[in-house]
Design an enzyme around this catalytic site. Structure first.
Site, PDB file in Angstrom:
ATOM      1  N   GLU A  40     -25.441   0.685   2.548  1.00  0.00           N
ATOM      2  CA  GLU A  40     -25.659   1.791   1.619  1.00  0.00           C
ATOM      3  C   GLU A  40     -27.109   1.927   1.180  1.00  0.00           C
ATOM      4  OE1 GLU A  40     -23.005   1.888  -1.717  1.00  0.00           O
ATOM      5  OE2 GLU A  40     -21.213   1.760  -0.454  1.00  0.00           O
ATOM      6  N   HIS A  48      -5.271  -3.338  -4.424  1.00  0.00           N
ATOM      7  CA  HIS A  48      -6.003  -3.808  -3.246  1.00  0.00           C
ATOM      8  C   HIS A  48      -7.284  -4.521  -3.665  1.00  0.00           C
ATOM      9  CE1 HIS A  48      -7.455   0.306  -4.086  1.00  0.00           C
ATOM     10  NE2 HIS A  48      -8.642  -0.157  -3.708  1.00  0.00           N
ATOM     11  N   GLU A  96      -7.870   4.181  -8.649  1.00  0.00           N
ATOM     12  CA  GLU A  96      -8.465   2.883  -8.340  1.00  0.00           C
ATOM     13  C   GLU A  96      -7.572   1.809  -8.956  1.00  0.00           C
ATOM     14  OE1 GLU A  96     -10.583   2.149  -6.320  1.00  0.00           O
ATOM     15  OE2 GLU A  96     -12.114   3.698  -6.161  1.00  0.00           O
ATOM     16  N   HIS A 123      -5.303   4.641  -2.216  1.00  0.00           N
ATOM     17  CA  HIS A 123      -5.879   5.272  -3.403  1.00  0.00           C
ATOM     18  C   HIS A 123      -5.076   6.467  -3.911  1.00  0.00           C
ATOM     19  CE1 HIS A 123      -9.428   2.972  -2.053  1.00  0.00           C
ATOM     20  NE2 HIS A 123      -9.746   2.978  -3.336  1.00  0.00           N
ATOM     21  N   CYS A 170     -20.394  -0.737  -4.413  1.00  0.00           N
ATOM     22  CA  CYS A 170     -19.009  -1.173  -4.531  1.00  0.00           C
ATOM     23  C   CYS A 170     -18.271  -0.765  -3.264  1.00  0.00           C
ATOM     24  CB  CYS A 170     -18.339  -0.604  -5.774  1.00  0.00           C
ATOM     25  SG  CYS A 170     -18.437   1.174  -5.922  1.00  0.00           S
ATOM     26  N   GLU A 182      -7.273  -1.803  -8.496  1.00  0.00           N
ATOM     27  CA  GLU A 182      -8.070  -2.792  -7.772  1.00  0.00           C
ATOM     28  C   GLU A 182      -8.095  -4.171  -8.412  1.00  0.00           C
ATOM     29  OE1 GLU A 182     -11.179  -0.037  -5.329  1.00  0.00           O
ATOM     30  OE2 GLU A 182     -11.896  -0.823  -7.236  1.00  0.00           O
ATOM     31  N   HIS A 214     -14.812  -2.157  -0.396  1.00  0.00           N
ATOM     32  CA  HIS A 214     -13.617  -2.931  -0.068  1.00  0.00           C
ATOM     33  C   HIS A 214     -13.888  -3.828   1.132  1.00  0.00           C
ATOM     34  CE1 HIS A 214     -12.488   1.049  -1.660  1.00  0.00           C
ATOM     35  NE2 HIS A 214     -11.663   0.346  -2.408  1.00  0.00           N
TER      36      HIS A 214
END
Length: 197
Positions: free
Chosen positions: A103, A48, A130, A41, A83, A132, A85
């Site tokens: 979460e 990614h 970000e 990041h 959100c 992504e 990864h």
């Protein structure tokens, strides 16, 4: 948190934090390697794999979360339901379901793929980027939430109109509108035309 093959390999038995690795991908979403989460990041960012979840209640309202103030990236801003990864080798669908539970303390009663979107969003506040290839998911939540305080400060269910008002007033994550707009066809299919998404 339930221990799964993905979380087991990324948890330390002696309590020490282990580096979290992300999957690096090419422009087509093909895995080409791994990188440590923070390094991926840092500007200019490394492309990614990521995921974004949009959960709705039975009235067609979107579940938003306000990210906890202690998070290193985009703390205190509003964003989509969840959100994150996938771990290297973890399917995006499995990662989305896992992180939603971690979460928010809920498992979606329905979770469906809603396409992918590729973006590059710098975060002016932190200097992080970000970069992504994001897998999108939409679904339903039908059980009470139990947010983890280290992840989530606040939650809110909003209509499309309420979201527009809140988005004009409050600070949202840099990626929020990009992922929502990309997911809208699937959102409309899930919620129906009357919900206004």
């Amino acid at each position: 948190m339930p221990i799964t093959p993905a979380t087991e390999t990324h948890s330390s038995t002696n309590g020490a934090a282990q580096a979290i690795l992300l999957e690096l991908v090419d422009e087509k979403g093909v895995t080409i390697g791994t990188a440590e989460k923070l390094a991926a990041h840092q500007a200019p960012g490394q492309l990614h794999r990521a995921f974004s979840v949009f959960l709705f209640d039975e009235q067609g309202r979107l579940l938003l979360q306000q990210r906890a103030l202690g998070k290193y990236h985009s703390p205190g801003v509003w964003s989509n339901t969840c959100c994150g990864h996938p771990y290297p080798g973890e399917a995006p669908f499995a990662a989305a379901a896992r992180r939603t539970y971690e979460e928010l303390g809920v498992s979606p009663s329905l979770l469906a793929e809603a396409g992918t979107v590729r973006y590059n969003h710098p975060d002016p506040a932190s200097g992080l980027v970000e970069q992504e290839f994001n897998h999108l998911f939409v679904g339903l939540v039908q059980t009470p939430l139990a947010p983890a305080p280290e992840e989530v400060s606040e939650t809110a269910f909003v209509t499309a109109q309420e979201l527009a008002e809140r988005h004009a007033r409050d600070t949202f994550s840099a990626w929020f509108m990009t992922v929502l707009d990309a997911a809208r066809p699937a959102v409309r299919e899930l919620t129906g035309p009357a919900a206004g998404w």
